[in-house]
Design a protein around this motif. Structure first.
Motif, short mmCIF file in Angstrom:
data_model
loop_
_atom_site.label_atom_id
_atom_site.label_comp_id
_atom_site.label_asym_id
_atom_site.label_seq_id
_atom_site.Cartn_x
_atom_site.Cartn_y
_atom_site.Cartn_z
N UNK A 1 0.86 -1.22 -0.01
CA UNK A 1 0.14 0.02 -0.06
C UNK A 1 0.89 1.18 -0.08
N UNK A 2 1.26 1.89 -1.30
CA UNK A 2 2.25 2.86 -1.28
C UNK A 2 1.33 4.17 -1.14
N UNK A 3 1.61 4.82 -0.08
CA UNK A 3 0.85 5.97 0.38
C UNK A 3 1.39 7.26 -0.16
N UNK A 4 1.08 7.97 -1.26
CA UNK A 4 1.64 9.09 -1.86
C UNK A 4 0.94 10.36 -1.61
N UNK A 5 1.84 11.41 -1.28
CA UNK A 5 1.21 12.79 -1.08
C UNK A 5 0.85 13.39 -2.34
N UNK A 6 0.09 14.45 -2.16
CA UNK A 6 -0.26 15.04 -3.70
C UNK A 6 1.30 15.73 -3.99
N UNK A 7 1.77 15.93 -5.12
CA UNK A 7 3.18 16.08 -5.53
C UNK A 7 4.08 15.24 -5.54
N UNK A 8 3.77 14.00 -5.12
CA UNK A 8 4.34 12.87 -5.50
C UNK A 8 5.47 12.21 -4.48
N UNK A 9 5.79 12.65 -3.44
CA UNK A 9 6.39 12.19 -2.41
C UNK A 9 5.68 10.92 -1.70
N UNK A 10 6.27 9.80 -1.55
CA UNK A 10 5.98 8.69 -0.93
C UNK A 10 6.04 8.66 0.65
N UNK A 11 5.15 8.43 1.37
CA UNK A 11 5.42 8.34 3.12
C UNK A 11 5.75 6.91 3.32
N UNK A 12 6.82 6.59 3.78
CA UNK A 12 7.42 5.32 3.84
C UNK A 12 6.57 4.49 4.98
N UNK A 13 6.59 3.21 4.92
CA UNK A 13 6.33 2.40 6.07
C UNK A 13 6.97 1.03 5.79
N UNK A 14 7.34 0.37 7.21
CA UNK A 14 8.20 -0.78 7.11
C UNK A 14 7.20 -1.88 6.90
N UNK A 15 8.05 -2.90 6.60
CA UNK A 15 7.26 -4.20 6.39
C UNK A 15 7.72 -5.56 7.38
N UNK A 16 7.70 -5.31 8.65
CA UNK A 16 8.10 -6.35 9.58
C UNK A 16 6.84 -7.04 9.68
N UNK A 17 7.13 -8.64 9.97
CA UNK A 17 5.98 -9.57 9.85
C UNK A 17 5.12 -9.52 11.04
N UNK A 18 3.86 -9.93 10.94
CA UNK A 18 2.88 -10.16 11.98
C UNK A 18 2.15 -11.32 11.78
N UNK A 19 1.80 -12.10 12.58
CA UNK A 19 1.09 -13.31 12.60
C UNK A 19 -0.40 -12.86 12.24
N UNK A 20 -1.15 -13.62 11.52
CA UNK A 20 -2.41 -13.41 11.09
C UNK A 20 -3.35 -14.29 12.08
N UNK A 21 -4.64 -13.99 12.53
CA UNK A 21 -5.50 -14.81 13.13
C UNK A 21 -5.92 -15.82 12.15
N UNK A 22 -7.06 -16.59 12.48
CA UNK A 22 -7.39 -17.88 11.80
C UNK A 22 -8.50 -17.33 10.99
N UNK A 23 -8.70 -17.70 9.92
CA UNK A 23 -10.23 -17.24 9.18
C UNK A 23 -11.26 -17.99 9.41
#
Length: 459
Positions: free
Chosen positions: A237-259
């Protein structure tokens, strides 16, 4: 064996071992039942299979005569209708998906038996099974291969107007159709799947505006995977401001609950939400007079100010009214714990006087560290966060008039923030965070769970 480019994001076939970790901004798990419904809608209920099988022309069927039977020829044999189509899906853990389509095909043509020519109708049961695997992930896309496309014929019913058909004609038709139909139906299935891919690809790879502040670009982040219980994928999910700059976010893992018994699970990571909050809460400084029509506690705040102002500061008690400026001090930070979401936000509160000569007297500059309680809801396919004040911590940044003790100001500043700043913040957040329309599955009757590091939506 046919390569279907980009089709893996529809079927989420995994060449990697099954995983239940969120690797990027969002993660999704889709139940086999939901996948079956999605594909049934796209391929069968919308008429795509019928459309691309319509008018399918089969080779002529020729049968040699014998002492007891006349020569037989069936020409112009074509498909008229696909009856009672049905589709089923089986997940192959760590491999991919097995897709099965069953139907009755109604065929029509001209039949010549001896010297008798008439129309012939053939109703044949077919069952097409194909194994689908993913490969070559790159830039949000994957390639897939369809392996072992198998077409099995079942019962055949043959009808002519005269009703004069020998047993040998049935045998000839069954033998010829068994030899020719699979080679015709499997390529049609390839075409249909590519068209479905184009349709469903747009639900995962999309740029969605976030009001006028910017956009979120969703796309497939890695090779999809399958387990025996769900079919999963990670999305950037790339979050981009008006004007083109991207607000970064990390991607460290997290466990999902069961479906469990749900059809769709969508998990949003804390770091992704922080990036979107930063995009939404880019508010300019707000300046207003300390007046009752702006803030109901204005008079009480002024009285409290005079009690803490040094006695020698005569200019503080001049005729010029107090003014207040509110400024966000840094980016918001959302913290997700079990059953609890909090936003931490720093706010600078400046109380000042505009002198007659045009200069500004800074009575005091405060730093308010806010802990804001978060209520989460889904409105129109968007995640909406509404904030309320939990606690406030005040500290003195500066004062041009020597104010040092600010303890009496805390309740008045809290009231000020509740009446003026929070409505503006909630107004900015009210547009909501747009979510990907994963496979077109509507976000209806959604249960929201708040876990450590995740907001989880269950459909």
């Amino acid at each position: 064996m046919t390569v279907l480019k980009l089709f893996g994001i529809i079927y989420f076939c995994g060449l990697l071992p099954p995983s239940q970790e969120v690797l990027s901004g969002l993660s999704c798990a889709v139940s086999p039942r939901a996948m079956q419904n999605v594909l049934s809608d796209a391929i069968i209920h919308n008429g795509l299979l019928q459309q691309h099988l319509q008018g399918l022309v089969l080779p002529n069927i020729m049968g040699q005569g014998s002492l007891l039977n006349s020569p037989t020829s069936i020409t112009g044999l074509h498909l008229v209708k696909v009856r009672l189509p049905r589709l089923s899906v089986v997940l192959l853990p760590g491999i991919g998906i097995q897709l099965t389509i069953g139907a009755k095909l109604q065929l029509s043509g001209n039949c010549l038996v001896g010297l008798l020519s008439e129309l012939i109708d053939i109703l044949v049961d077919v069952n097409i099974t194909a194994n689908i695997k993913c490969t070559n992930f790159e830039s949000g896309t994957v390639q897939v291969v369809i392996e072992d496309c198998l077409c099995i014929l079942g019962a055949i019913k043959i009808k002519v107007l005269s009703g004069l058909l020998t047993l040998s004609v049935n045998e000839i038709v069954l033998r010829q159709l068994t030899a020719t139909l699979p080679a015709l139906l499997c390529p049609v299935l390839d075409i249909v799947m590519n068209l479905v891919n184009i349709q469903l690809l747009g639900t995962l790879n999309a740029v969605i505006p976030v009001g006028t502040a910017g956009t979120i670009h969703y796309q497939l982040a890695s090779v999809p995977f399958t387990s025996g219980k769900f079919l999963g994928l990670d999305l950037d999910g790339a979050v981009k401001q008006v004007g083109g700059s991207i607000i970064p976010h990390d991607s460290s893992p997290s466990a999902l609950p069961p479906l469990l018994d749900r059809i769709l699970l969508l998990a949003l990571r804390q770091s992704f939400l922080n990036a979107v909050l930063t995009l939404l809460l880019q508010m300019p400084p707000q300046t207003f007079p300390c007046a009752p029509d702006v803030f109901s506690g204005a008079s009480r705040l002024q009285e409290a100010m005079w009690t803490i102002t040094p006695a020698g500061c005569s200019v503080c008690r001049g005729t010029s009214p107090l003014s207040i400026k509110l400024m966000l001090g840094g980016n918001p930070l959302i913290l997700l714990e079990e059953n609890k979401a909090t936003v931490e936000l720093g706010v600078l509160i400046q109380v000042f006087i505009n002198r007659i000569d045009g200069s500004v007297l800074n009575l005091l500059l405060l730093k308010a560290d806010l802990a804001l309680n978060v209520r989460v809801s889904i409105v129109g396919g968007r995640l909406v966060l509404r904030l309320s004040l939990g606690s406030t911590s005040l500290s003195l940044e500066s004062s041009d008039v020597g104010i040092s003790n600010i303890s009496v100001l805390k309740p008045h500043c809290s009231s000020l923030l509740v009446e003026t700043l929070l409505p503006m913040i909630n107004g900015a957040l009210s547009i909501g965070i747009p979510l990907p329309n994963v496979l077109g599955i509507p976000l209806i009757k959604v249960d929201v769970q708040i876990l450590t590091g995740l907001i989880v939506l269950l459909v």
